[in-house]
Design a protein around this motif. Structure first.
Motif, short mmCIF file in Angstrom:
data_model
loop_
_atom_site.label_atom_id
_atom_site.label_comp_id
_atom_site.label_asym_id
_atom_site.label_seq_id
_atom_site.Cartn_x
_atom_site.Cartn_y
_atom_site.Cartn_z
N ARG A 297 0.77 -1.18 0.11
CA ARG A 297 0.04 -0.25 -0.02
C ARG A 297 0.88 1.20 0.00
O ARG A 297 0.63 2.29 -0.80
N ASN A 298 1.88 1.43 0.81
CA ASN A 298 2.80 2.33 0.78
C ASN A 298 3.53 2.74 -0.43
O ASN A 298 3.71 3.80 -0.97
N VAL A 299 3.73 1.73 -1.28
CA VAL A 299 4.56 1.68 -2.56
C VAL A 299 3.66 2.49 -3.54
O VAL A 299 4.12 3.32 -4.22
N LEU A 300 2.30 1.98 -3.48
CA LEU A 300 1.27 2.65 -4.51
C LEU A 300 1.09 3.96 -4.14
O LEU A 300 0.85 4.86 -5.07
N HIS A 301 0.83 4.36 -2.96
CA HIS A 301 0.66 5.58 -2.43
C HIS A 301 2.19 6.54 -2.91
O HIS A 301 1.39 7.66 -3.53
N LEU A 302 3.10 6.03 -2.73
CA LEU A 302 4.05 7.19 -3.24
C LEU A 302 4.14 7.27 -4.87
O LEU A 302 4.32 8.36 -5.35
N GLN A 303 3.79 6.07 -5.58
CA GLN A 303 3.72 5.97 -6.91
C GLN A 303 2.57 7.01 -7.45
O GLN A 303 2.67 7.88 -8.16
N SER A 304 1.44 7.12 -6.62
CA SER A 304 0.35 8.14 -6.96
C SER A 304 0.80 9.54 -6.78
O SER A 304 0.38 10.43 -7.65
N GLN A 306 3.94 10.76 -6.87
CA GLN A 306 4.81 11.09 -7.89
C GLN A 306 4.18 11.53 -9.38
O GLN A 306 4.53 12.37 -10.05
N LEU A 307 3.31 10.46 -9.71
CA LEU A 307 2.58 10.61 -10.86
C LEU A 307 1.77 11.99 -11.01
O LEU A 307 1.57 12.54 -12.05
N GLN A 308 1.04 12.23 -9.82
CA GLN A 308 0.01 13.34 -9.96
C GLN A 308 1.05 14.64 -10.17
O GLN A 308 0.63 15.60 -10.96
N GLN A 309 2.39 14.60 -9.25
CA GLN A 309 3.10 15.70 -9.71
C GLN A 309 3.46 15.98 -11.27
O GLN A 309 3.63 17.05 -11.85
N GLY A 310 3.89 14.62 -11.71
CA GLY A 310 4.39 14.78 -13.05
C GLY A 310 3.23 15.01 -14.11
O GLY A 310 3.29 15.95 -14.97
N LEU A 311 1.86 14.70 -13.64
CA LEU A 311 0.89 15.06 -14.53
C LEU A 311 0.78 16.43 -14.51
O LEU A 311 0.19 17.25 -15.47
N LEU A 312 0.90 17.13 -13.56
CA LEU A 312 0.56 18.68 -13.12
C LEU A 312 1.84 19.33 -14.09
O LEU A 312 1.44 20.33 -14.58
N ASP A 313 3.05 18.68 -13.83
CA ASP A 313 4.05 19.40 -14.71
C ASP A 313 3.66 19.35 -16.39
O ASP A 313 3.92 20.35 -16.81
N VAL A 314 3.33 18.30 -17.01
CA VAL A 314 3.05 18.15 -18.25
C VAL A 314 1.72 18.98 -18.50
O VAL A 314 1.79 19.79 -19.61
N ARG A 315 0.68 19.04 -17.67
CA ARG A 315 -0.55 19.71 -18.18
C ARG A 315 -0.16 21.29 -18.19
O ARG A 315 -0.88 21.82 -19.20
N GLY A 316 0.69 21.79 -17.13
CA GLY A 316 0.76 23.09 -16.98
C GLY A 316 1.79 23.42 -18.02
O GLY A 316 1.58 24.53 -18.82
N ALA A 357 12.35 6.58 -10.44
CA ALA A 357 11.61 6.86 -8.89
C ALA A 357 9.97 7.63 -9.26
O ALA A 357 9.25 7.24 -8.42
N VAL A 358 9.66 7.47 -10.74
CA VAL A 358 8.28 7.79 -10.94
C VAL A 358 7.30 6.95 -10.84
O VAL A 358 6.31 6.94 -10.41
N ALA A 360 6.47 2.86 -9.53
CA ALA A 360 7.20 2.22 -8.24
C ALA A 360 7.35 0.67 -9.10
O ALA A 360 6.87 0.30 -9.86
N PRO A 361 8.75 0.25 -8.87
CA PRO A 361 8.93 -1.25 -9.51
C PRO A 361 8.30 -2.34 -9.16
O PRO A 361 8.25 -3.45 -9.90
N ASP A 362 7.62 -2.25 -7.95
CA ASP A 362 6.84 -3.29 -7.53
C ASP A 362 5.44 -3.00 -7.31
O ASP A 362 4.84 -2.74 -5.95
N ASP A 363 4.60 -3.00 -8.15
CA ASP A 363 3.27 -2.73 -8.28
C ASP A 363 2.39 -3.95 -7.94
O ASP A 363 2.93 -5.02 -8.02
N SER A 364 0.89 -3.79 -7.91
CA SER A 364 -0.06 -4.70 -7.49
C SER A 364 -0.31 -5.43 -8.79
O SER A 364 -0.81 -6.32 -8.60
N SER A 365 0.40 -5.28 -10.09
CA SER A 365 0.02 -6.09 -11.15
C SER A 365 0.57 -7.48 -10.94
O SER A 365 0.10 -8.33 -11.45
N SER A 366 1.34 -7.58 -10.07
CA SER A 366 2.25 -9.02 -9.79
C SER A 366 1.21 -9.84 -8.99
O SER A 366 1.50 -10.99 -9.01
N ILE A 367 0.08 -9.40 -8.63
CA ILE A 367 -0.71 -10.21 -7.62
C ILE A 367 -1.75 -10.56 -8.47
O ILE A 367 -2.45 -9.63 -9.04
#
Length: 577
Positions: A297-304, A306-316, A357-358, A360-367
């Motif tokens: 859960r913590n890994v996915l939260h961090l991924q979210s 970071q991706l939101q910040q990247g999305l803001l950069d691209v959109r702006g 770092a953007v 997460a290398p270990d996401d929930s798709s492996s489950i």
């Protein structure tokens, strides 16, 4: 001359009305004996009043004249469509309504025959009081003695054929002639070929005077044979085939019902036997799944985040660039293009090659849940279904194939990516995000299109086709991370091209400076020039290595003893002095 209103044959009041025996004499809409039966185009018969009470399915106007004529004849061109109560087919009623339909004389015969077989006396259809002793063949009504005498005294009905009811009962069948509706008392004994309908003698001498009319018995064989041919040769075989197919369908329905019931019983028995074991196994799997959720859960939260910040950069950045192009002047766009291009290029490069770092290398798709994998026994029952949580380890992924290091210009190259877990074992499934980029290291804007095929077994096939020789940089990323050794160096060799022409050395240089030397292509060197780079006569501006119709570059001349060489462009040639 109008006819008396036809009424349903009734029984006298002193006897109960028996239920009809013959279904062909009963209207399926009103459930009573037919009254003025009419035939619909689908060949189903109903009472005229019942057809008139049907709700219109659609009303359309069909006119072929001009606009004025269409308005003038709009009432006459309206066609009413109803649904047949028997077969639910769409049928068009004539403009005259139900009265314009053909009368079903067979149904009238069945109605009268039904009344003849009843035990009780027939009631008079006109007065309803006395018992019927006669029947008018024209009006199709039963008459008591008083009404029969009155019927014969009236001028308009005096010519009607009246038969005794007892005589009709003795015959056991109804031999009723078909009379003309326009000329009462006249039997339809002729057939008009042009109008295609039966007529009486009066109609033939007046309305159909110029038409070809012949006796009905002369044409009945022809028209009867047409009906008989359609029935016997086409419809009867089809009817038998449809009945056979229908029987098979009904049998299949019964078999389906039996099979479904049997299968349902098997399922219920299986569920009862395994209910306890499956429930226990389910709880065990849910507990294990909850543990995996907490771990990641913590890994996915961090991924979210970071991706939101990247999305803001691209959109702006995109919004700024679009506003600059749409609202800025030429000078404003040029003054801000530098910083804008640098920012957009940086975002675009990160979009295709994101920083590790953007994502997460270990996401929930492996489950995933593997329902067919054996899971041992629970309470003595074998159960299946396990949770697979093997995680892809990008650092363990490997590349196989010579196409990763060496390639040829214009030739397809191939290599394979093998995804592995932390233990180095090949993943058993696909679905990973694989990105392969091949870019020329010396030429700008020179990239090779790649095709990545997921083999669904942990391997990915990569194919490409370089069009330019030279060194290339090959980026292989899984989940936005470089595999071990990426980027790789790919050397693409120049394509070897054979030349079928004859190449000649400079005649001046090959002959030691002789002005009179003649080249193999008949060119000569004029003047006492020394060195190379001088043009021949017939070869202006084409120094050194040349052939008919082409020119190759060479920095220095070859001596006469050289008979074969390879040009800088990769051509094979021979030297002729």
């Amino acid at each position: 001359m109008s006819q008396p209103e036809q009424k349903e044959p009734t029984l006298s009041s002193d006897a109960p009305k028996p239920a009809p025996v013959n279904p062909r004499a009963v209207c399926s809409v009103c459930k009573r004996l037919y009254r003025d039966p009419k035939i619909l185009p689908c060949l189903h018969t109903f009472c005229s009043d019942c057809i008139g009470q049907l709700e219109a399915f659609s009303v359309s106007s069909r006119g072929n004249g001009s606009c004025g004529e269409a308005v003038k004849t709009s009432r006459q061109s309206v066609t009413t469509t109803v649904l047949c109560p028997e077969c639910d087919s769409e049928v068009d009623l004539p403009q005259q309504g139900p009265a314009g339909l053909s009368t079903d004389h067979l149904a009238l015969d069945e109605v009268f025959l039904e009344t003849l077989v009843t035990n009780g006396p027939l009631g008079c259809d006109l007065c309803g009081e006395g018992g019927a002793e006669s029947r008018c063949e024209v009006c199709s009504v039963n008459l008591c003695e008083f009404c029969c005498q009155a019927h014969r005294r009236q001028k308009r009905t005096a010519s009607h054929s009246v038969q005794a009811v007892e005589d009709l009962k003795a015959r056991g069948r109804l031999g009723r002639p078909i009379l003309c509706s326009l000329h009462p008392g006249q039997e339809l004994r002729l057939f008009c070929q042009l109008c295609d309908l039966p007529v009486c003698l009066d109609c033939a001498s007046t309305l159909h005077r110029d038409h070809h009319c012949c006796p009905t018995h002369d044409v009945i064989d022809h028209h009867g044979d047409r009906i008989r041919d359609l029935v016997s040769t086409r419809l009867r075989p089809r009817l038998e085939q449809m009945e056979e197919v229908l029987q098979k369908v009904e049998t299949s329905q019964e078999n389906l019902k039996v099979r479904v019931e049997a299968t349902a019983s098997e399922i219920r028995a299986f569920a009862r036997g395994y209910a306890s074991a499956v429930e226990a196994h389910c709880l065990s799997l849910l507990r294990r799944l909850e543990e995996l959720q907490v771990q990641r859960r913590n890994v996915l939260h961090l991924q979210s985040v970071q991706l939101q910040q990247g999305l803001l950069d691209v959109r702006g950045s995109v919004a700024f660039a679009e506003r600059l192009l749409s609202c800025g002047s030429d000078a404003e766009i040029l003054s801000a293009k530098g910083v804008t291009l640098r920012r957009l290029a940086s975002l675009a490069e990160r979009g295709y090659n994101p920083c590790p770092a953007v994502v997460a290398p270990d996401d929930s798709s492996s489950i995933c849940f593997l329902p067919r994998e054996p899971a041992g026994e629970v309470e003595g029952y074998p159960v299946v279904g396990v949770i697979n949580w093997r995680t892809l380890d990008v650092s363990r992924c490997t590349i196989e194939g010579e196409g990763l290091r060496r390639g040829s210009e214009g030739q397809p190259g191939r290599f394979s990516l093998v995804c592995r877990d932390s233990a180095g074992e090949q993943m058993a499934r696909g679905g990973e995000q694989v990105l392969v980029s091949i870019v020329h290291k010396e030429k700008k804007n020179c990239a090779v299109e790649t095709v990545v095929v997921d083999n669904a077994d942990g391997t990915y096939s990569v194919s490409y086709k370089p069009e330019e020789p030279g060194p290339y940089s090959v980026w292989v990323c899984v989940k936005a991370q470089h595999v071990k050794g990426s980027p790789f160096l790919l050397n693409v060799k120049k394509k070897f091209r054979h030349h079928g022409g004859t190449f000649h050395c400079c005649s001046f240089c090959s002959s030691g400076g002789a002005k009179e030397a003649i080249c193999g292509c008949a060119g000569t060197m004029s003047g006492g020039f020394k060195g190379c780079g001088h043009g021949h006569k017939g070869h202006p501006g084409k120094p050194h290595w040349s052939c008919c119709g082409s020119t190759t570059e060479k920095s220095e001349c070859l001596p006469p003893s050289v008979l074969a060489a390879v040009s800088p462009r990769g051509h094979l040639r021979t030297v002729e002095l």
